[in-house]
Motif scaffolding. Structure first.
Motif, mmCIF file in Angstrom:
data_model
loop_
_atom_site.group_PDB
_atom_site.id
_atom_site.type_symbol
_atom_site.label_atom_id
_atom_site.label_comp_id
_atom_site.label_asym_id
_atom_site.label_seq_id
_atom_site.Cartn_x
_atom_site.Cartn_y
_atom_site.Cartn_z
ATOM 1 N N TYR A 125 0.847 -1.191 0.000
ATOM 2 C CA TYR A 125 0.000 0.000 0.000
ATOM 3 C C TYR A 125 0.885 1.244 0.000
ATOM 4 C CZ TYR A 125 -4.289 -2.609 1.038
ATOM 5 O OH TYR A 125 -5.373 -3.452 0.969
ATOM 6 N N GLU A 126 0.424 2.276 -0.675
ATOM 7 C CA GLU A 126 1.166 3.540 -0.718
ATOM 8 C C GLU A 126 0.993 4.269 0.610
ATOM 9 O OE1 GLU A 126 1.382 7.668 -3.378
ATOM 10 O OE2 GLU A 126 0.044 6.021 -3.975
ATOM 11 N N LEU A 127 2.096 4.864 1.086
ATOM 12 C CA LEU A 127 2.102 5.534 2.378
ATOM 13 C C LEU A 127 2.394 7.016 2.232
ATOM 14 C CD1 LEU A 127 4.300 2.912 4.280
ATOM 15 C CD2 LEU A 127 1.828 3.164 4.501
ATOM 16 N N THR A 128 1.906 7.802 3.186
ATOM 17 C CA THR A 128 2.274 9.215 3.289
ATOM 18 C C THR A 128 2.800 9.458 4.704
ATOM 19 O OG1 THR A 128 0.059 9.885 4.019
ATOM 20 C CG2 THR A 128 0.494 9.912 1.645
ATOM 21 N N TYR A 129 3.625 10.505 4.845
ATOM 22 C CA TYR A 129 4.234 10.803 6.151
ATOM 23 C C TYR A 129 3.845 12.201 6.595
ATOM 24 C CZ TYR A 129 7.719 11.433 9.827
ATOM 25 O OH TYR A 129 8.340 11.665 11.023
ATOM 26 N N ASP A 130 3.420 12.340 7.859
ATOM 27 C CA ASP A 130 3.039 13.627 8.440
ATOM 28 C C ASP A 130 4.179 14.075 9.352
ATOM 29 O OD1 ASP A 130 2.022 15.673 10.132
ATOM 30 O OD2 ASP A 130 -0.023 14.998 9.730
ATOM 31 N N ASN A 131 4.862 15.171 8.973
ATOM 32 C CA ASN A 131 6.000 15.659 9.750
ATOM 33 C C ASN A 131 5.604 16.145 11.141
ATOM 34 O OD1 ASN A 131 8.145 15.284 7.858
ATOM 35 N ND2 ASN A 131 7.301 16.989 6.652
ATOM 36 N N THR A 132 4.365 16.618 11.268
ATOM 37 C CA THR A 132 3.915 17.147 12.559
ATOM 38 C C THR A 132 3.708 16.028 13.575
ATOM 39 O OG1 THR A 132 2.803 18.989 11.442
ATOM 40 C CG2 THR A 132 2.169 18.517 13.738
ATOM 41 N N SER A 133 2.935 15.023 13.179
ATOM 42 C CA SER A 133 2.650 13.918 14.093
ATOM 43 C C SER A 133 3.708 12.832 14.031
ATOM 44 C CB SER A 133 1.286 13.302 13.757
ATOM 45 O OG SER A 133 1.310 12.716 12.457
ATOM 46 N N MET A 134 4.571 12.898 12.995
ATOM 47 C CA MET A 134 5.612 11.887 12.765
ATOM 48 C C MET A 134 5.010 10.489 12.621
ATOM 49 S SD MET A 134 8.813 13.246 15.110
ATOM 50 C CE MET A 134 7.881 13.225 16.633
ATOM 51 N N GLN A 135 3.899 10.436 11.896
ATOM 52 C CA GLN A 135 3.202 9.172 11.670
ATOM 53 C C GLN A 135 3.017 8.930 10.175
ATOM 54 O OE1 GLN A 135 -0.382 9.987 13.942
ATOM 55 N NE2 GLN A 135 0.290 8.609 15.590
ATOM 56 N N PHE A 173 13.022 -3.300 18.586
ATOM 57 C CA PHE A 173 12.274 -2.335 17.792
ATOM 58 C C PHE A 173 10.966 -2.950 17.308
ATOM 59 C CE2 PHE A 173 14.585 -4.773 14.682
ATOM 60 C CZ PHE A 173 13.732 -4.851 13.588
ATOM 61 N N GLY A 174 10.102 -2.084 16.825
ATOM 62 C CA GLY A 174 8.807 -2.519 16.302
ATOM 63 C C GLY A 174 8.069 -1.314 15.784
ATOM 64 N N CYS A 175 6.773 -1.282 16.041
ATOM 65 C CA CYS A 175 5.990 -0.143 15.572
ATOM 66 C C CYS A 175 4.754 0.047 16.434
ATOM 67 C CB CYS A 175 5.589 -0.318 14.116
ATOM 68 S SG CYS A 175 4.508 -1.721 13.800
ATOM 69 N N GLN A 176 4.300 1.280 16.442
ATOM 70 C CA GLN A 176 3.035 1.599 17.089
ATOM 71 C C GLN A 176 2.003 1.829 15.999
ATOM 72 O OE1 GLN A 176 1.754 5.621 18.851
ATOM 73 N NE2 GLN A 176 2.348 4.458 20.688
ATOM 74 N N ILE A 177 0.870 1.166 16.130
ATOM 75 C CA ILE A 177 -0.206 1.319 15.159
ATOM 76 C C ILE A 177 -1.408 1.895 15.889
ATOM 77 C CG2 ILE A 177 -1.669 0.174 13.455
ATOM 78 C CD1 ILE A 177 0.392 -2.058 13.305
ATOM 79 N N VAL A 178 -1.858 3.055 15.438
ATOM 80 C CA VAL A 178 -3.042 3.683 16.011
ATOM 81 C C VAL A 178 -4.223 3.366 15.113
ATOM 82 C CG1 VAL A 178 -4.141 5.838 16.718
ATOM 83 C CG2 VAL A 178 -1.670 5.538 17.025
ATOM 84 N N ILE A 179 -5.235 2.703 15.692
ATOM 85 C CA ILE A 179 -6.426 2.317 14.936
ATOM 86 C C ILE A 179 -7.639 2.918 15.631
ATOM 87 C CG2 ILE A 179 -7.766 0.399 13.997
ATOM 88 C CD1 ILE A 179 -5.292 -1.364 14.323
ATOM 89 N N ASP A 180 -8.292 3.859 14.959
ATOM 90 C CA ASP A 180 -9.456 4.540 15.540
ATOM 91 C C ASP A 180 -9.124 5.102 16.917
ATOM 92 O OD1 ASP A 180 -10.946 3.854 13.288
ATOM 93 O OD2 ASP A 180 -11.587 1.952 14.164
ATOM 94 N N GLU A 217 -8.093 5.530 6.584
ATOM 95 C CA GLU A 217 -7.639 6.863 6.985
ATOM 96 C C GLU A 217 -7.443 6.995 8.498
ATOM 97 O OE1 GLU A 217 -10.527 9.687 5.793
ATOM 98 O OE2 GLU A 217 -12.202 8.726 6.833
ATOM 99 N N THR A 218 -8.073 6.134 9.289
ATOM 100 C CA THR A 218 -7.909 6.238 10.753
ATOM 101 C C THR A 218 -6.755 5.393 11.265
ATOM 102 O OG1 THR A 218 -9.482 4.437 11.160
ATOM 103 C CG2 THR A 218 -10.390 6.667 11.047
ATOM 104 N N LEU A 219 -5.998 4.756 10.376
ATOM 105 C CA LEU A 219 -4.844 3.952 10.782
ATOM 106 C C LEU A 219 -3.575 4.785 10.660
ATOM 107 C CD1 LEU A 219 -7.021 1.737 10.210
ATOM 108 C CD2 LEU A 219 -5.137 0.252 9.562
ATOM 109 N N LYS A 220 -2.768 4.826 11.713
ATOM 110 C CA LYS A 220 -1.518 5.569 11.725
ATOM 111 C C LYS A 220 -0.400 4.628 12.173
ATOM 112 C CE LYS A 220 -4.040 9.269 11.008
ATOM 113 N NZ LYS A 220 -4.077 9.944 9.683
ATOM 114 N N PHE A 221 0.766 4.745 11.559
ATOM 115 C CA PHE A 221 1.886 3.851 11.836
ATOM 116 C C PHE A 221 3.104 4.669 12.244
ATOM 117 C CE2 PHE A 221 -0.924 1.938 8.786
ATOM 118 C CZ PHE A 221 -1.014 0.608 9.150
#
Length: 626
Positions: free
Chosen positions: A385-395, A419-426, A404-408
């Protein structure tokens, strides 16, 4: 020791001094119905489950309502067993001579409780108890002993009357505690009350004590408000029935008052199950006593007056609780089919599998060529999947608007080697550790423990999990466990280990996020899983046998004697307890009442049958003499 051992007390009457004797063998039963429920004191311990990844590590827990009750009940159980053995081997009144068919399911239940405890892989909790659970093997066996002992030592209407008298005293004290809680004067929440029940008498400890139930909520001494309904369902049919059948106005008034107050405390506990059970058992009482009601206008007026008072009490209590009770009743029966955008998360050896809005997402974390943490999100064909990066939230976000409600956020977990990742879902955060050479992906839970997160099998109540205040979720995850316990159970108190505690998405979707599920909120599921299918069947058969015994015995009488009335009314109490068990599990604060009442019921049947046999014998003798 004999059946004639007594303790005497005197009271005045018009004719002088009248001595009322308490049969000595009734005293242990009297202790259970009066003293046992009043035991409230702090017991601090480190529960075995603190070793599990899904619970707080090394926590010191406090129990106020269950542990010491279980200790006293176990002691009384051993005492009763000793008395029964003494009677068996040292007297002519042998308990073995009283054995009847109903003792087979009673013994079967006890046997499978014992076997399940012996073979349990969680034997420590089965024999010693654990967090929020102290129905140990010995406690469950004590229940069985209580029933059989009551059956053996209650031999006359005087015994029935004496036990009821003391049970009424115990009920009255419990009701008083409940009424104080209802008006916001909970005795356990006062400074004196806290001091009495706390094991640490320091001012700091007393001030730090808090109670999880909101003000004006009734829980008596029963650990949870749900059990108030069960408590009332055991005694309400008896008090209501005797309010109708009593010929003495003093006794009639006592029974009417107790009946109304048992309903009031159920209102105060906000127990929907209790309210429905009382309504159902009340109707049954009216049905079996309808002839007596029709013959007595006073009884009819008393019933109508009590009914009006109950209605008024409901609205008064509901108003005191800001309409909470009425809203809870509405919500319990208006639950809609649940649909959740986040359907499941599973950690595997090679990826994190997220099912969102019906679409599977495969998430992988890794170190890129530059030594930075990177990740990818693919579909089931392994297309990224294509990703975009938000410099403000760093997500990072997926370009696809479906997600759209999923953030990585790639991240180190505690140190620069993990290491790993944080995934924000809703707006809910989920933290994961990446796979290593020896381990797959893992979920970092609220207790900072790493573990696998899996979707638990569900059955019957799938998509209806919110029914009965979330019980549908617990039941849907418990039913698939049943196939494992067709013979022996996991062991008393072991349900907490068998429930899929790592079903984190299911818990989150059904408002159990970060909660420990310690019981199935269903007596039959609890018995099945902890003590096995045969034990569960034996218990049901035992209850049904009493209902059948009572019907066959008392339908032939006009319910003119107290013994016949109580025996018939107990059959309704048994029905009420069985119905309550569909929504509530058993508890050491309430269950002893039921088992004593059950034993009392069998004793009433036996008293009636012996009286009938004596009458028939006398009639035959009279015919012979003629």
């Amino acid at each position: 020791m004999s059946n004639n051992s007594t303790y005497a007390s005197s009271s005045r009457s018009k004719g002088g001094t009248v001595t009322k004797k308490i049969k000595g063998l009734l005293i242990p039963l009297i202790l259970v119905v009066t003293i046992l429920p009043l035991i409230v004191h702090e017991y601090k311990f480190t529960p075995d489950i603190s070793k599990q990844s899904w619970f707080i590590p090394n926590v010191v827990a406090s129990d106020y309502f269950l542990f010491y009750k279980s200790i006293l009940l176990t002691g009384i159980g051993f005492l009763l067993l000793a008395i029964l053995l003494y009677k068996q081997f040292a007297t002519k009144d042998k308990p073995s001579n009283r054995l009847q068919a109903w003792c087979i399911p009673l013994g079967t239940y006890a046997g499978f409780v014992l076997l399940s405890g012996v073979v349990s892989s969680h034997s420590s909790v089965s024999w010693n108890g654990s967090y929020e659970q102290f129905e140990t093997v010995l406690v469950l066996l004590a229940y069985c002993i209580l029933a059989f002992y009551a059956y053996c030592v209650i031999e006359s209407q005087e015994d029935v009357q004496m036990l009821l008298k003391w049970a009424y005293i115990g009920i009255s004290i419990m009701i008083l505690i409940g009424l104080l809680q209802l008006i916001g004067a909970d005795p356990f929440a006062t400074s004196v009350g806290k001091w009495l029940i706390s094991s640490d008498k320091s001012k700091e400890a007393i001030d730090a004590m808090s109670f999880s139930f909101e003000k004006n909520r009734v829980y008596m001494t029963l650990f949870n408000p749900n059990y108030v309904g069960v408590f009332s369902s055991i005694f309400f049919p008896i008090t209501m029935g005797l309010a109708i059948t009593s010929t003495e106005w003093k006794k009639k008034i006592v029974n009417i008052v107790l009946s109304i107050l048992l309903v009031v405390v159920v209102f105060g506990a906000q127990s929907k199950t209790g309210l429905l059970t009382l309504a159902g058992t009340g109707i049954l009482v009216l049905l079996i006593l309808h002839k007596k009601i029709i013959r007595s206008k006073k009884s009819m007026f008393a019933i109508m007056g009590a009914f009006l008072l109950v209605i008024v009490a409901f609205f008064v209590v509901n108003g005191m609780q800001n309409n909470t009770y009425l809203n809870r009743i509405k919500n319990a029966f208006t639950a809609k089919d649940a649909t959740h955008a986040l359907e499941s998360i599973d950690t595997t050896e090679d990826y994190i599998l997220i099912k969102y809005k019906g679409v599977p997402l495969y998430v992988r974390c890794f170190i890129d060529a530059d030594g930075n943490i990177d990740f990818s999100v693919c579909d089931k064909e392994n297309n990224k999947y294509e990703l975009t990066y938000d410099n403000t939230s760093m997500q990072f976000s997926l370009v696809d608007p479906t997600f759209e409600t999923l953030k990585f956020t790639p991240a180190y977990l505690g140190d620069e080697t993990t290491f790993g990742c944080q995934i924000v879902i809703d707006n809910k955060e989920w933290n994961f550790k990446s796979k290593t050479d020896t381990e797959g992906y893992q979920y970092l839970n609220a207790y900072n423990n790493l573990e696998q997160i899996k979707t638990a099998p569900a059955s019957l109540f799938t998509n209806h999990e919110s029914i009965f205040t979330g019980r549908g979720y617990i039941w849907s995850r418990s039913i698939p466990l049943l196939k494992n316990y067709l013979l022996l159970g996991a062991g008393p108190n072991a349900y907490v280990y068998e429930f899929p505690q790592n079903d984190y998405v299911g818990k989150y979707n059904n408002s159990f996020d970060n909660q420990l599920v310690t019981k199935p909120h269903n007596m039959y599921l609890q018995m099945f899983i902890e003590t096995g299918l045969p034990a569960c069947i034996a218990f049901v058969v035992l209850c049904i046998m009493y209902i059948v015994y009572a019907w066959n015995t008392f339908k032939k009488t006009g319910l003119e004697t107290l013994t016949d009335q109580v025996g018939a009314l107990i059959s309704i109490s048994v029905i009420g307890y069985m119905v309550s068990g569909l929504i509530v599990d058993y508890n050491v604060g309430v269950a002893p009442f039921f088992w004593i009442v059950l034993g009392l019921g069998f004793a009433c049947v036996n008293i009636n049958r012996r009286a009938v046999a004596r009458k028939e014998k006398l009639e035959k003798m009279n015919l012979t003499n003629k």
